[in-house]
Enzyme design. Structure first.
Site, PDB file in Angstrom:
ATOM      1  CG  ASN A 189      10.864 112.713  23.304  1.00 38.64           C
ATOM      2  OD1 ASN A 189       9.884 112.414  22.612  1.00 38.64           O
ATOM      3  ND2 ASN A 189      11.272 113.954  23.455  1.00 38.64           N
ATOM      4  CG  LEU A 227      20.315 113.158  24.192  1.00 41.21           C
ATOM      5  CD1 LEU A 227      21.536 112.254  24.299  1.00 41.21           C
ATOM      6  CD2 LEU A 227      20.721 114.609  24.322  1.00 41.21           C
ATOM      7  CG  ASN A 248       3.260 117.856  29.132  1.00 48.20           C
ATOM      8  OD1 ASN A 248       2.561 118.055  30.129  1.00 48.20           O
ATOM      9  ND2 ASN A 248       3.185 116.731  28.433  1.00 48.20           N
ATOM     10  CG  ASP A 292      11.480 118.051  31.399  1.00 47.59           C
ATOM     11  OD1 ASP A 292      11.743 116.898  31.009  1.00 47.59           O
ATOM     12  OD2 ASP A 292      10.316 118.502  31.422  1.00 47.59           O
TER      13      ASP A 292
END
Length: 418
Positions: free
Chosen positions: A95, A64, A278, A305
């Site tokens: 992330n 997010l 990825n 993802d």
């Protein structure tokens, strides 16, 4: 709050009403009645063409941005997008900047998500700052609500560190995740190593990089006797390795990204950076093997993802673009375009909840209402108008998809995509 869902086909193998079309009455967040026809004067009526209802969908890999990359997506906006896309729960990756690697940062995510229809479950970093050097304070973060531990898209190169993590997590039932990529073998690659990467002049990532990492992790798992989740596998050989490990009785589970179930490296012609992902897009043969593994149950979880990237880092030369694509809005329609609903519904409902240690329920009278609303009918072209996220980096723009999410009912809230 009283809500009446009219003439919905219930898709829930654990429910006595599985594959039957029923009216569902929800009062104050609880399913109070399921019958052929219900009349309730004071209820909010939910009615759609070919309406289906399943247990709430759970996406186990969502990024997010917040904190640190709010220009990509905020927690508030991301949860609203998830709800309108049919997801009642999402697991959010570390992330972020700073990385979610402390008790306070886990609590930050949980607090920011309060009041939303969609549940947010943090996946905390396995190592400090996701640098792969020192293990983070896993138990403290687990107590604060961390659902699992992973360095997002970063492989753990230190074999002993992974061994210790697998051993340590057993003390409190924590789930360790290991991204399947040997960085030394992958090198500076940006696309699947093969005919297409050669033709296009792109540095390749051999599928060997994925296989070596998985094989190492499975050996470590066999030694420690713990449990391991391998996110977003992308090759036929990876399926075989995990299938054999399961036959041996190892507690290993895996997921696959919707991108790798639908797209191949043939899509790289044109150098569209939305296809820079990825793990990378692999061959058509890999795609077929992954789809077969979903149907057979070797692959436990399917994830969008979802990874929003701002235009400054995505709409650039292919080799310079950041990896990742958004996927919440298109997730169901893509899966419904590949599979029959009963071939994949467990991988987005009951399987992920069981693997991540959450309680499963059923669509039955007396249970809490946590359901996704959707239709399996109707084809449409996925365009920018279908994107609700702040970032627009979808790999499915221009693709013809089938069916769509209508919304959710969860946490005593009705959220519809209209």
């Amino acid at each position: 709050m009283t809500t009446l869902i009219k003439s919905a086909k219930i898709v829930d193998a654990s429910s006595p009403h599985h594959l039957k079309r029923k009216d569902i009455l929800i009062v104050d967040g609880m399913i109070t009645k399921i019958e052929d026809t219900i009349i309730q004067q004071d209820a909010t009526i939910v009615t759609f063409n070919n309406l289906h209802v399943s247990l709430g969908w759970f996406d186990t890999s969502v990024s997010l941005g917040e904190p640190g990359f709010e220009e990509r997506e905020t927690i508030d906006k991301g949860l609203r997008v998830a709800a309108k896309s049919g997801f009642t729960s999402i697991a959010v990756n570390a992330n972020t900047n700073p990385v979610i690697d402390t008790k306070s940062s886990v609590e930050f995510l949980k607090n920011k998500a309060k009041g939303h229809a969609t549940n947010l479950y943090p996946i905390a970093a396995l190592t400090q700052k996701s640098e792969g050097i020192e293990m983070a304070e896993l138990y403290d973060m687990y107590q604060s609500g961390a659902l699992a531990f992973a360095d997002y898209k970063r492989p753990i190169a230190n074999d002993n560190l992974m061994k210790i993590a697998l051993l340590y997590a057993q003390n409190f039932g924590g789930l360790v995740m290991s991204f399947p990529k040997n960085k030394a073998i992958a090198g500076e690659g940006i696309a699947n190593e093969g005919i297409n990467s050669t033709k296009l002049g792109l540095k390749g990532i051999p599928d060997l990089a994925e296989h070596l990492q998985i094989a190492r992790d499975l050996f470590l798992l066999e030694y420690t006797g713990g449990k391991l989740h391998i996110p977003t596998i992308s090759t036929a050989k990876s399926v075989s390795l995990i299938k054999e490990a399961k036959k041996k009785g190892l507690q290993v589970t895996c997921s696959v990204s919707i991108n790798n179930l639908f797209l191949s490296d043939d899509n790289l012609h044109g150098f569209d950076s939305n296809f820079k992902l990825n793990p990378p897009l692999r061959t058509k043969g890999d795609v077929k093997s992954l789809q077969k593994a979903v149907k057979s149950g070797v692959i436990d979880i399917i994830t969008s993802d979802h990874n929003p990237i701002d235009i400054e880092h995505k709409k650039v030369e292919f080799s310079q673009a950041k990896d990742g694509a958004i996927g919440l809005e298109s997730a169901f329609s893509v899966l419904n375009s590949i599979f029959e609903i009963e071939e994949f519904i467990a991988q987005i409902t009951t399987n992920p909840k069981e693997i991540f240690g959450l309680e499963n329920t059923s669509i039955s009278e007396g249970n809490i209402a946590d359901v996704s609303l959707f239709t399996t009918d109707g084809e449409y072209e996925f365009t920018l108008e279908n994107i609700l996220s702040t970032s627009k980096n979808s790999a499915f723009l221009g693709k013809t998809l089938k069916g769509k999410a209508y919304g959710i009912f969860a946490n005593n809230q009705l959220v519809l995509n209209q």
